[in-house]
Write an enzyme that holds these catalytic residues in place. Structure first.
Site, PDB file in Angstrom:
ATOM      1  N   LYS A 153      -1.137   5.602 -23.402  1.00  9.56           N
ATOM      2  CA  LYS A 153      -0.902   5.688 -24.724  1.00  9.56           C
ATOM      3  C   LYS A 153       0.817   5.664 -24.706  1.00  9.56           C
ATOM      4  CE  LYS A 153      -4.791   8.185 -24.753  1.00  9.56           C
ATOM      5  NZ  LYS A 153      -5.768   8.109 -23.591  1.00  9.56           N
ATOM      6  N   ASP A 181      -0.441  18.160 -20.956  1.00 10.33           N
ATOM      7  CA  ASP A 181      -0.946  16.658 -21.088  1.00 10.33           C
ATOM      8  C   ASP A 181      -0.082  15.827 -22.163  1.00 10.33           C
ATOM      9  OD1 ASP A 181      -2.655  14.627 -22.130  1.00 10.33           O
ATOM     10  OD2 ASP A 181      -4.431  15.476 -22.052  1.00 10.33           O
ATOM     11  N   HIS A 208     -22.374  10.435 -27.585  1.00 10.40           N
ATOM     12  CA  HIS A 208     -21.746   8.971 -28.683  1.00 10.40           C
ATOM     13  C   HIS A 208     -21.478   7.722 -28.035  1.00 10.40           C
ATOM     14  CE1 HIS A 208     -18.417  11.133 -26.734  1.00 10.40           C
ATOM     15  NE2 HIS A 208     -17.466  10.244 -27.439  1.00 10.40           N
ATOM     16  N   PHE A 217      -8.543  17.834 -24.532  1.00  8.96           N
ATOM     17  CA  PHE A 217      -9.144  16.789 -24.866  1.00  8.96           C
ATOM     18  C   PHE A 217     -10.438  16.787 -24.269  1.00  8.96           C
ATOM     19  CE2 PHE A 217      -9.838  12.189 -23.883  1.00  8.96           C
ATOM     20  CZ  PHE A 217     -10.073  11.853 -25.357  1.00  8.96           C
ATOM     21  N   ASP A 218     -11.499  15.863 -24.695  1.00  7.01           N
ATOM     22  CA  ASP A 218     -12.662  15.889 -24.149  1.00  7.01           C
ATOM     23  C   ASP A 218     -12.771  15.889 -22.569  1.00  7.01           C
ATOM     24  OD1 ASP A 218     -12.293  15.017 -26.576  1.00  7.01           O
ATOM     25  OD2 ASP A 218     -14.281  13.679 -26.547  1.00  7.01           O
ATOM     26  N   TYR A 224       0.763  -1.269  -0.066  1.00  4.53           N
ATOM     27  CA  TYR A 224      -0.181  -0.153  -0.015  1.00  4.53           C
ATOM     28  C   TYR A 224       1.009   1.183  -0.043  1.00  4.53           C
ATOM     29  CZ  TYR A 224      -3.920   2.956   1.411  1.00  4.53           C
ATOM     30  OH  TYR A 224      -4.884   3.900   1.497  1.00  4.53           O
ATOM     31  N   ALA A 231       0.147  12.762 -22.962  1.00  8.78           N
ATOM     32  CA  ALA A 231      -0.382  11.347 -23.142  1.00  8.78           C
ATOM     33  C   ALA A 231       0.492  10.695 -24.361  1.00  8.78           C
ATOM     34  CB  ALA A 231      -1.861  11.420 -23.452  1.00  8.78           C
TER      35      ALA A 231
HETATM   36  N1  F0G Z   1      -5.596  13.514 -22.913  1.00  9.69           N
HETATM   37  C1  F0G Z   1      -5.636  12.977 -23.941  1.00  9.69           C
HETATM   38  C2  F0G Z   1      -4.702  14.016 -24.908  1.00  9.69           C
HETATM   39  C3  F0G Z   1      -6.193  11.943 -24.569  1.00  9.69           C
HETATM   40  O1  F0G Z   1      -6.108  11.545 -25.475  1.00  9.69           O
HETATM   41  C4  F0G Z   1      -6.793  11.287 -23.194  1.00  9.69           C
HETATM   42  C5  F0G Z   1      -7.578   9.843 -23.811  1.00  9.69           C
HETATM   43  C6  F0G Z   1      -6.890  11.617 -22.088  1.00  9.69           C
HETATM   44  C7  F0G Z   1      -6.264  12.793 -21.833  1.00  9.69           C
HETATM   45  C8  F0G Z   1      -7.634  10.795 -20.959  1.00  9.69           C
HETATM   46  O2  F0G Z   1      -6.963   9.686 -20.747  1.00  9.69           O
HETATM   47  O3  F0G Z   1      -8.374   7.748 -21.232  1.00  9.69           O
HETATM   48  O4  F0G Z   1      -6.366   7.291 -19.601  1.00  9.69           O
HETATM   49  O5  F0G Z   1      -8.250   8.779 -18.682  1.00  9.69           O
HETATM   50  N2  F0G Z   1      -7.801   9.391 -24.970  1.00  9.69           N
HETATM   51  C9  F0G Z   1      -8.477   8.268 -25.350  1.00  9.69           C
HETATM   52  C10 F0G Z   1      -8.804   8.279 -27.078  1.00  9.69           C
HETATM   53  C11 F0G Z   1      -9.641   7.824 -24.593  1.00  9.69           C
HETATM   54  O6  F0G Z   1      -9.017   7.355 -27.646  1.00  9.69           O
HETATM   55  O7  F0G Z   1      -8.294   9.165 -27.653  1.00  9.69           O
HETATM   56  P1  F0G Z   1      -7.698   8.323 -19.900  1.00  9.69           P
END
Ligand code: F0G
Length: 463
Positions: free
Chosen positions: A261, A218, A453, A128-129, A76, A220
């Site tokens: 990613k 960000d 979606h 990102f969304d 932990y 990723a």
């Molecule tokens: N930031 C970016 C640029 C992303 O592409 C994603 C996720 C996230 C944050 C969120 O990360 O999914 O680990 O919580 N992108 C995926 C996609 C879902 O299909 O582009 P997460």
């Protein structure tokens, strides 16, 4: 150009384990997609032959990562895998303070909760969304300052993820006290996985410094972004991707990362800071939402795989092959005359559905229709990034509001599919294009109030 042509090299790895995939018939797929209400999110993955829904959590881990999983120290507090992960992050980024989280949006949640107040405005190239969602949940406003050509699909430019610096400064000067930080998404997912140049990052930092505003990434797809810098930006060809990453992170105060990613793992994320004060604020949210600071919702083995993946992703022969495969699919599409976002980004090819299905009106979802037909044609699963994902009903008039772009993303998992799969993808898209005039489109019959979606249900337009 530094990158070699695709036919000048082969994969820099051998295949050691394989997963059998089922091949369905066209009749079976017609039935399956009807049962899924014409939404590929509702398809079982066994029914998909080539799954290009996302590049997130879908990578093949290496033998080295799997071996690391066996070294998981499931404590932990104070797991050795945490300390290893922390060392790797410090080595790559120079950041001292590292928090593991369950995935990218976990990092976003903790960062936004600890630094964003109601009425704030979070500026960036293009959020990102989920990032946007977390900003909105704090009662703040997400503001995208992407350079204008970033949103023109057919425009060729090396760094379409760059921030419009004039616009950025205009937005800051409206009220600098309302900008808790600037967030640079590398690469920029929402406009096609487009990279951000080092010059743009450096200048963003200079502007931020004028107003005392922190800069976060960000991250990723940070390694893919750094490879593009090496390949395309003057002055970087002879630097290693590791050195480029170190310079890039030197202009920031921290980062959020979906490790699904560029850390080449199936689950995990990171939040890291340069300054202790930001870290201390974040810890207060980390513990109740993600878990103790040395595991953050992950098992020790997950952190070990992540640490090893972060080292592996900087291998330039891997990155050349990875980005080369995406570019290869882009070339095949161009040869077939398929309209795609140019140039190809780091993690996928984005098809422009409007010129491909010009007879389908927006209310009948051209991009979603293309996704459905591509599944029926070849068992290939892409994702709609158009009217369904980003459109909404105006709350006052009740009328549909459509986003500018109507795209289908074919995201390529890392180290998973061969170039023969890519050929099949391009051929299947071309076959759909050849019968485009017979495709009538879809009608939305059920939708959720947010992120519609994922669960939307459609019917075919009769005809
Ligand atoms: N930031 C970016 C640029 C992303 O592409 C994603 C996720 C996230 C944050 C969120 O990360 O999914 O680990 O919580 N992108 C995926 C996609 C879902 O299909 O582009 P997460």
């Amino acid at each position: 150009m530094l990158m070699r042509r695709r036919d000048e090299y082969a994969e820099p790895y051998r295949v050691k384990v394989v997963e059998r995939v089922k091949q369905t018939t066209r009749e079976e797929r017609e039935k399956l997609i009807a049962e899924a209400h014409y939404n590929v999110f509702s398809l079982p993955s066994w029914a998909v032959y080539i799954d290009l829904l996302t590049d997130s959590g879908t990578s093949a881990m290496s033998d080295n990562q799997w071996a690391g999983m066996m070294l998981g120290d499931e404590a932990y507090a104070g797991s050795r895998n945490y300390y290893n992960l922390k060392d790797v992050v410090r080595e790559i980024t120079g950041y001292e303070y590292v928090l593991p989280v369950h995935q990218g949006r976990g990092a976003e949640h903790v960062l936004m909760a600890s630094m964003v107040r109601p009425g704030d405005r979070v500026l960036g190239n293009m959020h990102f969304d989920t990032t946007e969602g977390h900003i909105l949940l704090r009662g703040a406003e997400p503001v995208n300052c992407l350079r204008a050509e970033g949103l023109i699909p057919e425009k060729e430019a090396p760094f379409k993820g760059d921030i419009d610096l004039v616009r950025l400064e205009e937005e800051i000067t409206k009220d600098p006290s309302k900008v808790p930080f600037i967030l640079i998404t590398v690469t920029c997912n929402n406009n096609g996985g487009q990279p951000v140049s080092m010059e743009n990052i450096r200048k963003t930092r200079e502007i931020a410094d004028k107003y005392g505003i922190p800069v976060f990434f960000d991250a990723a797809r940070f390694a893919e972004n750094c490879y593009f810098i090496k390949d395309r930006e003057p002055g970087y060809a002879h630097k290693s991707v590791g050195e480029i990453a170190r310079e890039m992170f030197s202009y920031g105060d921290g980062f959020t990362m979906s490790a699904k990613k560029d850390a080449l793992v199936n689950i995990g994320g990171l939040l890291a800071f340069r300054h202790e004060k930001h870290y201390k604020q974040a810890v207060q949210w980390q513990i109740p939402f993600e878990g103790f600071i040395t595991y953050g919702g992950l098992a020790g083995r997950d952190m070990e795989a992540m640490a090893r993946g972060l080292r592996e992703v900087l291998d330039e022969s891997y990155l050349e092959d990875r980005i080369g495969q995406v570019a290869y699919l882009g070339e095949l599409m161009e040869k077939e005359g398929i309209p795609v976002v140019k140039p190809p980004g780091g993690h996928g090819i984005y098809i422009n559905a409007l010129p491909l299905l010009p007879h389908i009106p927006r209310e009948n979802f051209p991009a979603q229709s293309l996704v459905v037909e591509l599944y029926i044609e070849g068992g290939i699963r892409g994702v709609e990034l158009g009217g369904c994902a980003f459109g909404h009903k105006d709350p006052e008039t009740g009328k549909d509001v459509w986003p500018e772009l109507e795209l289908v993303r074919l995201a390529i998992p890392r180290r998973v599919y061969s170039d023969r799969h890519m050929k099949l993808v391009a051929q299947s898209v071309a076959r759909v294009r050849d019968r485009a005039k017979d495709i009538k489109g879809l009608r939305l019959v059920e939708e959720a109030p947010v992120l519609r979606h994922f669960t939307a249900r459609f019917e075919r337009v009769p005809g």
